[in-house]
Motif scaffolding. Structure first.
Motif, short mmCIF file in Angstrom:
data_model
loop_
_atom_site.label_atom_id
_atom_site.label_comp_id
_atom_site.label_asym_id
_atom_site.label_seq_id
_atom_site.Cartn_x
_atom_site.Cartn_y
_atom_site.Cartn_z
N UNK A 103 22.10 -18.43 -24.49
CA UNK A 103 20.79 -17.95 -24.06
C UNK A 103 19.75 -18.85 -24.73
N UNK A 104 19.25 -19.80 -23.96
CA UNK A 104 18.21 -20.70 -24.45
C UNK A 104 16.86 -20.20 -23.98
N UNK A 105 15.90 -20.23 -24.87
CA UNK A 105 14.55 -19.81 -24.49
C UNK A 105 13.56 -20.90 -24.86
N UNK A 106 12.62 -21.11 -23.97
CA UNK A 106 11.62 -22.16 -24.15
C UNK A 106 10.26 -21.48 -24.04
N UNK A 107 9.30 -21.95 -24.80
CA UNK A 107 7.97 -21.34 -24.72
C UNK A 107 6.90 -22.42 -24.75
N UNK A 108 5.86 -22.18 -23.99
CA UNK A 108 4.76 -23.14 -23.89
C UNK A 108 3.45 -22.40 -24.15
N UNK A 109 2.57 -23.05 -24.91
CA UNK A 109 1.26 -22.46 -25.17
C UNK A 109 0.18 -23.51 -25.04
N UNK A 110 -1.05 -23.05 -25.02
CA UNK A 110 -2.17 -23.99 -24.95
C UNK A 110 -3.16 -23.61 -26.05
N UNK A 111 -3.76 -24.63 -26.67
CA UNK A 111 -4.67 -24.38 -27.79
C UNK A 111 -5.74 -25.47 -27.80
N UNK A 112 -7.00 -25.10 -28.10
CA UNK A 112 -7.99 -26.16 -28.31
C UNK A 112 -7.53 -26.99 -29.51
N UNK A 113 -7.61 -28.33 -29.38
CA UNK A 113 -7.04 -29.19 -30.42
C UNK A 113 -7.71 -28.98 -31.77
N UNK A 114 -8.96 -28.47 -31.77
CA UNK A 114 -9.63 -28.24 -33.06
C UNK A 114 -9.35 -26.84 -33.60
N UNK A 115 -8.44 -26.13 -32.97
CA UNK A 115 -8.14 -24.77 -33.44
C UNK A 115 -6.66 -24.55 -33.70
N UNK A 116 -5.98 -25.64 -34.02
CA UNK A 116 -4.55 -25.50 -34.34
C UNK A 116 -4.40 -24.90 -35.73
N UNK A 117 -3.47 -23.99 -35.87
CA UNK A 117 -3.20 -23.40 -37.18
C UNK A 117 -1.84 -23.90 -37.66
#
Lengths: 276, 791
Positions: B200-214
């Motif tokens: 069971x492989x799971x992949x996830x994608x997200x989007x973030x403003x480049x100046x708000x990466x934590x």
């Protein structure tokens, strides 16, 4: 009424998951949307012109889908505001909440309907796909149907495990039909109301997809109009010739059929609620 | 019980006795490793310390067998990489919208062992974990995808296999749908080799403003001011205790009871309040508004001990944690359980002391976690310190005190590799089977039929960003910034890995997984921009299994480098995140087919240029890209028609493959084609047939294909070989422009037929009909194929 801000509250419960796209569609329909957290002061709600309860899994669908949310303080205010004729749209889990409050079908707030587990061919559980629904209301009746032509057929996505409208008493549906409370029914792309899955994606009685209260200002709608509010969202195989691809960005950004629910809501509010 | 008591691992005990002692404590490490712990500490370890090192040194956390190989071969850098594989997820540049830079956050994991013993919980917590990995980078999660490998539903474990397949699908929808994250891509294979070990492989994608990466590390400011460590989410319970150790060992029926307890319990309801633009985002927004540097990490494998030591160590700090300040589901839990349980739906924050009250208020008051979500909440559990020491206290007593870089540094093993010679058989030479019958066998087979019965359970529509969904296109396509920024940038996501190639040749198995995931993205009109890999193999202590792993990694590495990014100066498509899953082997020593599974994310500047794989108009021409080669090993044709594996796996002509992909991207960008489908499982005939299928409507088109030139291959091999390629649907008026654009880019293309109004597929070989069949017949069998698996 023209020219003033129309303010819509989008109710947010723990577990709600469609609040932001629903708010975006409301804004695109020329109203302002305020995502309203369940534990804010419920008296603030009276200041809004209309309400949308978006989809999701409020309170984890504990007891029955929508049951816990319907007992929260903000829902008591909603019942009052409905009595003033303000428009209220419950989408998917929101429809389940409205039925649990008794607002739909709306006989003295008794709970006369429920949304039961889907009956489908194959493995049960959640079903997500596009379906077609047909407008069943007469012209200018129903706060969310005003811009639809009689018998107009539109594509719209469904996504639920418990979407089968059932009634406690056999004659409830007859009464609803007589009162014109049948808002939308599942049908084929050409408007035929067939009971077979997946035309009817959940086995609902009468192929019921959207039911109004008696006054026509509260709609419990299982499909998701906010997910079909722009052409880009509509699957290519529901368009015979793949126009979207050929007509580019401008076409993709044009408003789709789902937007009409919200434009109708705006129209209804601008005309002035029957009771103030 | 006194928790400061030490376990006598050094000195007097013999290996056998020590081994027995460790097993009795449910500790998986070897006696030599236990002695090494004592060496590091300069004394015997406490019970808590032993558990922590056991986890940190497990294969799952330390990559002790795989790290050297991964580091040596995989290309992880390119000019679009913001963060490579070092934290919870990789990050690449995406687009600029309204003057702001946006980035994509990408992660990939497996949850194989848990799904085999408890499919619903195993798969659900797989989705839950990967979503946390992406969320904790400050991102908004926009999609998940799943690659599933199940046993034979009519094989020796038929009932169990069906139970697992159904449970896994249920777990994925129950979690992802409730959370509110669309599932937009995936694949499913069935094979006997997965009878005892599903994947069971799971992949996830997200989007973030480049100046708000934590970042998943304590900020530098912690050297100047006091930083608190705050644990948020579900009250810690005993679930998932021993989870990573379990993931790092062979499945064993006798141990099943213990392993059941090692599976975590999911709570998507609570997760929905934390992520999906609710509570966590409120903390991030407040921190950025006030310019407060914070660190955040999810709690996954290894629980609190792992996450807290890693977030501190990554920033160059130590930590003091009071285990009795952790909010728990019951009183008086043993300290090693609090430290190491893998209770789901938790994150850890490192924030300046003066910001702590705001963080606590957000979770405990504004979102009312304690009341609404069964005792969940936020608790201050400790602080960071400049001394690089990992110190855990329980009721005032020190139960762990170790150099933090030793806790997180892991150990390394040199594993031996020994080549395997694959012994396969080829079909007997002789008469060519009937094409129609062969096509039906391939299309109706478990591995060739429609995946609709699986993906119809997944919510593809939530968030309103879907442009192309499973069943419509080769990759899921979405418009993540259209609603909020009116930005037309599109993203395509695909995940692939054909286990039948890896069995014959693990190198080409890895390479083909990369190429296939890229082709799927290209076929939608997107440019492949980053990859993730999840490498699923048998026991790395066995030289043959380890050889398969090394060959797979090399295949992935070569493909990522040699099929470089379109529009760059030979920059690889970087591998920005990934995971290794070993020990996919049963107690009988039966290992899975080598299964490198690769996900690809692609971007396009305008999502409305995306195309699906269904043909759109009668009279449109069909163009084939990708020369066919006789490499039928592992093909659906050999498997389903002849019941043999073959011996020559699919290969890739790097130079030509790259030109083909880059050429097709340009044709699609220019808007010359109306549909595109990649050629993969089942060969070009299967690709052609699939271009006529929609689960939503009766067939409205057909096609006539003319094979005058079969490129030197027998007709059946030409039609069924799985050499990579594309079929493009192009309106007549664009054909000349498309062909010359392709040819200018060194891409040969062949006009092979046209779309017709009769819903039949007709194939003529030198004017003789070798196939003439009603699409309805094919569609019916293809659509119902998974019924055999009770799906």
């Amino acid at each position: 009424m023209k020219g003033r801000q129309i303010r819509i509250a989008v109710l947010q419960f723990p577990g709600t998951n469609c609040e932001y796209e629903t708010a975006a569609v409301i804004e695109a329909a020329g109203m302002t949307a305020d995502v309203f957290r369940w534990n804010r002061r419920s008296s603030e709600l009276a200041g809004f012109d209309g309400f949308v309860i978006p989809g999701g899994f409020s309170y984890q669908d504990r007891i029955r889908a929508g049951a816990v949310a319907s007992k929260k303080a903000i829902c008591a205010v909603l019942v009052e505001e409905a009595g003033k004729g303000k428009p209220i749209l419950g989408i998917c889990n929101g429809a389940q909440v409205l039925v649990e409050t008794g607002l739909v079908p709306g006989n003295e707030s008794r709970i006369d309907m429920a949304l039961a587990h889907n009956k489908v061919i194959g493995k049960s559980g959640y079903h997500c796909d596009w379906a077609f629904i047909r407008n069943e209301t007469q012209e200018k009746v129903g706060a969310f149907s005003r811009l639809f032509a009689p018998n107009e057929v539109i594509p719209i996505p469904v996504a639920h495990a418990e979407g089968r409208f059932v009634t406690k008493n056999a004659n409830t549906l007859d009464t609803m039909v007589r009162n014109g409370q049948i808002g939308f029914r599942y049908c084929t792309s050409t408007g035929e109301v067939l009971e077979v899955f997946p035309v009817n994606p959940n086995g609902a009685q009468l192929n019921l997809a959207g039911a109004y209260n008696r006054a026509g200002n509260v709609l419990a709608l299982m499909p998701h109009p906010e997910r079909g509010a722009w052409n880009r969202q509509i699957p290519i195989d529901l368009e015979r010739k793949g126009q979207r691809r050929l007509q580019g960005l401008e076409y993709s950004r044009m408003q789709g059929p789902g937007m009409k629910f919200f434009l109708s809501m705006r129209d209804y509010i601008l005309e002035g609620s029957p009771v103030q | 019980m006194k928790y400061t008591e030490t376990i006598p691992v050094s000195g007097q005990t013999s290996d056998a006795e020590l081994q027995a002692l460790l097993r009795k404590m449910n500790i998986g490490m070897s006696p030599a490793e236990a002695r090494k712990v004592a060496g590091i500490l300069g004394r015997d370890p406490t019970r808590v310390e032993l558990f922590i090192f056991d986890i940190e040194w497990s294969e799952h956390c330390s990559y002790k067998s795989s790290r050297a190989t991964l580091k040596k071969y995989l290309p992880t850098d390119a000019s679009n990489v913001i963060l490579g594989p070092s934290e919870d997820a990789g990050i690449i540049k995406f687009t600029t919208a309204n003057g702001r830079e946006y980035a994509l956050v990408f992660a990939h994991e497996s949850h194989n062992h848990p799904s085999q013993v408890l499919p619903i919980e195993g798969a659900a917590t797989g989705i839950g974990g990967i979503v946390r990995d992406v969320d904790c980078m400050g991102a908004h999660v926009i999609a998940v995808a799943d690659a599933l490998r199940f046993g034979n539903p009519s094989g020796k474990n038929a009932a169990r296999t069906r139970w697992i397949a159904n449970g896994v699908v249920d777990g994925i929808w129950q979690y992802g749908n409730a959370l509110g994250v669309p599932n937009l891509a995936g694949d499913v294979y069935f094979d006997d080799s997965f009878d005892d070990n599903c994947l069971v492989n799971v992949v996830c994608l997200g989007v973030v403003p480049a100046d708000r990466i934590i970042r998943s590390r304590v900020p530098r400011q912690a050297a100047e001011e006091d930083y608190d460590l705050i644990l948020i989410g579900k009250p810690t319970d005993g679930s998932g205790f021993g989870g990573v150790t379990f993931a790092s060992e062979i499945m064993n029926d006798e141990e099943k009871e213990r392993q059941l307890g090692a599976v975590q319990v999911h709570d998507p309801f609570l997760k929905n309040i934390l992520i999906t633009r609710k509570a966590n985002k409120m903390v991030w927004d407040l921190a950025f508004e006030r310019g407060i540097p914070i660190g955040m990490k999810d709690l996954g494998g290894g629980g609190l001990a792992c996450a807290s030591s890693e977030i501190c160590s990554a920033g160059g700090f130590g930590a003091v944690i009071h285990l009795d300040r952790v909010h728990t589901s019951m009183p008086d839990m043993p300290p090693e359980v609090i430290a190491c349980s893998e209770t789901q739906e938790r994150f850890i924050f490192a924030v300046p002391k003066e910001f702590t009250p705001d963080v606590l208020r957000i979770y405990n008051d504004i979102w009312e976690l304690p009341g609404e979500a069964n005792g969940a909440g936020a608790s201050v559990i400790g602080r960071t310190m400049k001394d690089p020491v990992f110190q855990l206290l329980y009721h005032g007593e020190t139960v762990c005190e170790a150099p933090i870089e030793e806790v997180t540094g892991g150990i390394r093993y040199e594993r031996q590799a020994e080549p395997i010679e694959f012994k396969g058989t080829n079909p007997p030479a002789g008469e060519m089977p009937d094409i129609a019958g062969s096509l039906e066998k391939v299309l109706f087979s478990l591995n060739g039929c429609s995946r609709y019965p699986v993906y119809r359970h997944y919510d593809t529509e939530v968030q309103g960003m879907a442009v192309l969904r499973p069943g419509e296109s080769d990759a899921g396509v979405m418009a993540p910034l259209e609603l909020t920024e009116q930005c037309p940038a599109g993203v395509a996501l695909s995940v692939d890995g054909n286990p039948f190639i890896g069995e014959i040749d693990p190198y080409w198995g890895g390479a083909a997984a990369v190429a296939e995931s890229m082709r799927n993205v290209v076929a939608c009109g997107a440019v492949p921009r980053a990859l993730t890999d999840c490498l699923c193999y048998g026991n790395p202590e066995k030289p043959k299994a380890f050889w398969q792993f090394v060959r797979g990694v090399r295949g992935i590495a070569d493909a990522a480098s040699r099929l470089w990014q379109f529009g760059t100066n030979k920059e690889p498509v970087p591998i920005v995140s990934g995971n290794v899953s070993f020990y996919n082997e049963s107690a009988l020593g039966l290992a899975i087919k080598p299964s490198p599974i690769v996900a690809c994310v692609g971007t396009m500047s305008d999502y409305s240029t995306a195309v699906g794989h269904m043909v759109t108009g009668a009279g449109h021409q069909l163009l084939m890209v990708g020369r066919r080669r006789d490499e039928m090993g592992g093909s659906a044709y050999f498997r389903e028609v002849f019941r043999v594996t073959g011996t020559q796996a699919v290969t890739i002509d790097w130079e030509q493959e790259r030109k083909d992909m880059h050429g097709v991207v340009q044709v699609l960008r220019k808007g010359l084609a109306t549909a595109c489908h990649d050629i993969a499982d089942g060969g070009c005939i299967t690709a052609l047939a699939e271009m006529l299928f929609s689960h939503r409507r009766a067939p409205i088109f057909g096609m006539t294909v003319r094979l005058d030139d079969t490129q030197g291959l027998p007709v059946d091999r030409f039609l069924f070989t799985e050499t990579g390629g594309f079929i493009l649907e192009i309106p007549e008026e664009n054909v000349a422009a498309a062909m010359s654009l392709l040819s200018d880019n060194g891409v040969p293309s062949w006009r092979i037929g046209e779309v017709t109004e009769q819903s039949r597929i007709v194939i003529k070989h030198k004017n003789i009909n070798i196939l003439d069949i009603d699409i309805k017949v094919l569609l019916y069998g293809w659509f119902h194929g998974l019924e055999e698996a009770s799906l």
